[in-house]
Write an enzyme that holds these catalytic residues in place. Structure first.
Site, PDB file in Angstrom:
ATOM      1  N   HIS A 144       1.726  11.310  -2.368  1.00 25.91           N
ATOM      2  CA  HIS A 144       0.410  11.355  -1.445  1.00 25.91           C
ATOM      3  C   HIS A 144      -0.327  12.101  -1.403  1.00 25.91           C
ATOM      4  CE1 HIS A 144      -1.333   8.857   2.156  1.00 25.91           C
ATOM      5  NE2 HIS A 144      -2.465   8.932   1.137  1.00 25.91           N
ATOM      6  N   HIS A 155       0.809  -0.882   0.150  1.00 25.01           N
ATOM      7  CA  HIS A 155       0.424   0.150   0.331  1.00 25.01           C
ATOM      8  C   HIS A 155       1.022   1.064  -0.248  1.00 25.01           C
ATOM      9  CE1 HIS A 155      -2.210   3.107   1.806  1.00 25.01           C
ATOM     10  NE2 HIS A 155      -3.030   2.832   1.729  1.00 25.01           N
TER      11      HIS A 155
END
Length: 566
Positions: A167, A121
């Site tokens: 991100h 992830h």
């Protein structure tokens, strides 16, 4: 305490270690049973391997090879092993709990949906989820550990003319997409030849999707698997065996992105549905209504997608419906899975028999912590996505699962998650089941801390006080942890304690082993850990190497243990 006094204590500690390293009484008794006149010949060692170690295929030639290997490190009798040699064999590298000879031994010709897949992830993050750097380095490290699913969040760069990986909505610094792609190509098959899936969380404009397609195509070339090469891929996924050294792209097609975005804005304008996390959303934030008319642009990008992701309109019951003519990937957060499991457990299992389910950490895991992967696995989820940046018990479980099947990153799901019961019923993760198998574990002793830990946090003025925690991670009925007594002042502790674990679902059970050093005034010190897939543990007396918090095997620290299935 003076330096001179410290040296005396240090020397005494070393002398204690050397004199204490000897076979426990149980091992001596076994040697007596399988030796004649203090010697274990190849014939007697072969009988020991078959009867005690349950190595039914062992031959006398195998026994002779073991004897020859031990001869190089200890004093031996010319006709076989003496007690010291026998003990060295049992406690040595030639006697691990998982068979190294097996390698990849499961059937690898089933569809991808029939396997648990080692999944990362936010694979590009170097640390926490808010402020750490984005880099290709953690991607490389993950691939070297046989992680087979790499996640990339792709965004326009600051000038809007190229693509970065970062991100979104955080202070993480970006890394160029092309750099990540090139590192994936270079390191993908350094540990495992089985396919690598790249999941894209796409926040791009249409023109940058086309540019991304060009980068992916040029980087991976013929190694890229795309639907146009196999018209059946959406009805039935190809197998890991057929995709060796290939790359697959998984994301939402642009048309799905736009429809999701439009539907969300139309029905929830200004509201938070609670169904998405603080970040990690799979609906891009850069799409606009003006792009609705352009949703068929960048066809080259759509053609690259081998595993289509997306959540159909409607609730979860709609999302879990199985289309016999189309395979797709559904993503749920760990919280969404927990809620869904309480109501739709059997439906989730049915969905994962042919479709892909990806579970990802909740957005509040800022420190890159993880969750219990067994919740996903017991429901058949193939891609239980983990943050690989740190360490912790959850990550130890993930590492334990993927020690199975030769460490190739793919583990075949148990039959009951694929085919149901004898009458076609679907496995119910909440059902109360009878005990199918019982694992008996004996913890004899441990050694090696003196060499691997002598310059660390242990008390420098006396030997440590070790204890072992041993237990099972699995379905709720099987999950338990137990503990040995604490042995004071001993670098080579001998506990000689036995534990029994009844298992209702041994096919999903992981054996947890941890060693700690008791500290009266502070938190107990860490002394090593490992996690083993129960279904691959070899019976008999085995040498179990321990790992650091990060999962790196120590050079010397190990336990001598016995495993029996009854």
């Amino acid at each position: 305490m003076s330096n001179q006094t410290y040296k005396v204590c240090f020397c005494c500690r070393r002398r204690f270690k050397l004199t204490a390293s000897e076979a426990p009484k149980e091992i001596k008794a076994l040697f007596e049973n399988y030796s004649e006149n203090g010697v274990m010949t190849p014939t007697l060692l072969h009988r020991f391997l078959v009867e005690e170690q349950k190595e039914e295929k062992a031959t006398i030639e195998n026994a002779q090879a073991l004897i020859d290997s031990v001869r190089s490190v200890v004093v031996f009798h010319k006709h076989g092993l003496n007690l010291e040699g026998f003990f060295k064999y049992l406690f040595g590298d030639l006697n691990p709990p998982l068979s190294p000879e097996l390698g990849v031994h499961q059937d690898m010709t089933a569809p991808l949906s029939h396997y648990f897949i080692y999944t990362g992830h936010n694979s590009y993050l170097t640390g926490n989820q808010l402020t750490s750097d984005c880099s290709d380095v953690p991607i490389i490290h993950a691939l070297e550990k046989a992680v087979r699913v790499i996640e990339l969040d792709i965004w326009p760069n600051s000038s809007k003319d190229n693509v970065d990986v970062l991100h979104g909505g955080t202070m993480t610094s970006p890394v160029e997409l092309i750099r990540c792609l090139r590192s994936i190509k270079e390191h993908a098959f350094s540990t495992s030849d089985y396919p690598v899936v790249i999941t894209l969380e796409d926040h791009l404009t249409t023109d940058l999707q086309a540019k991304t397609a060009e980068m992916i195509t040029q980087t991976f070339g013929n190694a890229l698997f795309s639907p146009e090469q196999d018209s059946e891929c959406f009805k039935k996924l190809p197998s890991p065996a057929s995709l060796k050294k290939r790359f697959l792209i998984s994301t939402k097609p642009p048309i799905v992105y736009h429809e999701d975005k439009d539907a969300k804005e139309d029905s929830q304008r200004g509201n938070n549905s609670g169904d998405e996390e603080a970040w990690g959303k799979e609906v891009p934030s850069l799409k606009s209504h003006s792009q609705k008319s352009k949703k068929f642009e960048a066809p080259e990008y759509t053609r690259l997608i081998a595993i289509h992701a997306g959540k159909p309109k409607g609730g979860l019951s709609e999302a879990l419906k199985v289309d016999p003519n189309k395979v797709r990937r559904l993503s749920l957060s760990e919280q969404q899975l927990e809620k869904a499991a309480s109501r739709y457990g059997k439906e989730i299992v049915r969905f994962t028999q042919n479709n892909m389910l990806r579970i990802y950490p909740k957005g509040t895991r800022i420190t890159s912590s993880n969750y219990n992967p067994l919740i996903g696995w017991m429901h058949g989820a193939q891609m239980v996505a983990f943050n690989m940046q740190g360490y912790g018990r959850s990550l130890w479980l993930m590492q334990g699962m993927f020690r199975a099947n030769g460490g190739c990153g793919y583990v075949k799901k148990p039959d009951f998650l694929l085919n149901g019961g004898p009458n076609g019923e679907v496995f119910d993760p909440k059902a109360k089941l009878e005990v199918k198998k019982t694992l008996k574990v004996t913890v004899f002793m441990g050694e090696g801390w003196y060499y691997d830990f002598k310059h660390t946090h242990f008390d420098q003025f006396s030997p440590p006080d070790f204890y072992v925690r041993v237990g099972i991670a699995g379905v709720a009925a099987d999950t338990v942890m137990k503990k040995t007594k604490t042995l004071e002042d001993n670098w080579i502790p001998a506990w000689n304690e036995e534990f029994v674990f009844p298992l209702t679902v041994p096919e999903l059970a992981l054996l947890r082993i941890e060693v700690h050093e008791y500290d009266m005034s502070e938190k107990d010190d860490f002394g090593g850990q490992t996690c083993l897939p129960v279904w691959e543990i070899r019976e008999g007396i085995r040498s179990v190497p321990l790992c650091s918090r990060e999962g790196i095997k120590y050079s010397s620290v190990k336990l001598l243990m016995r495993f029996q299935f009854i």
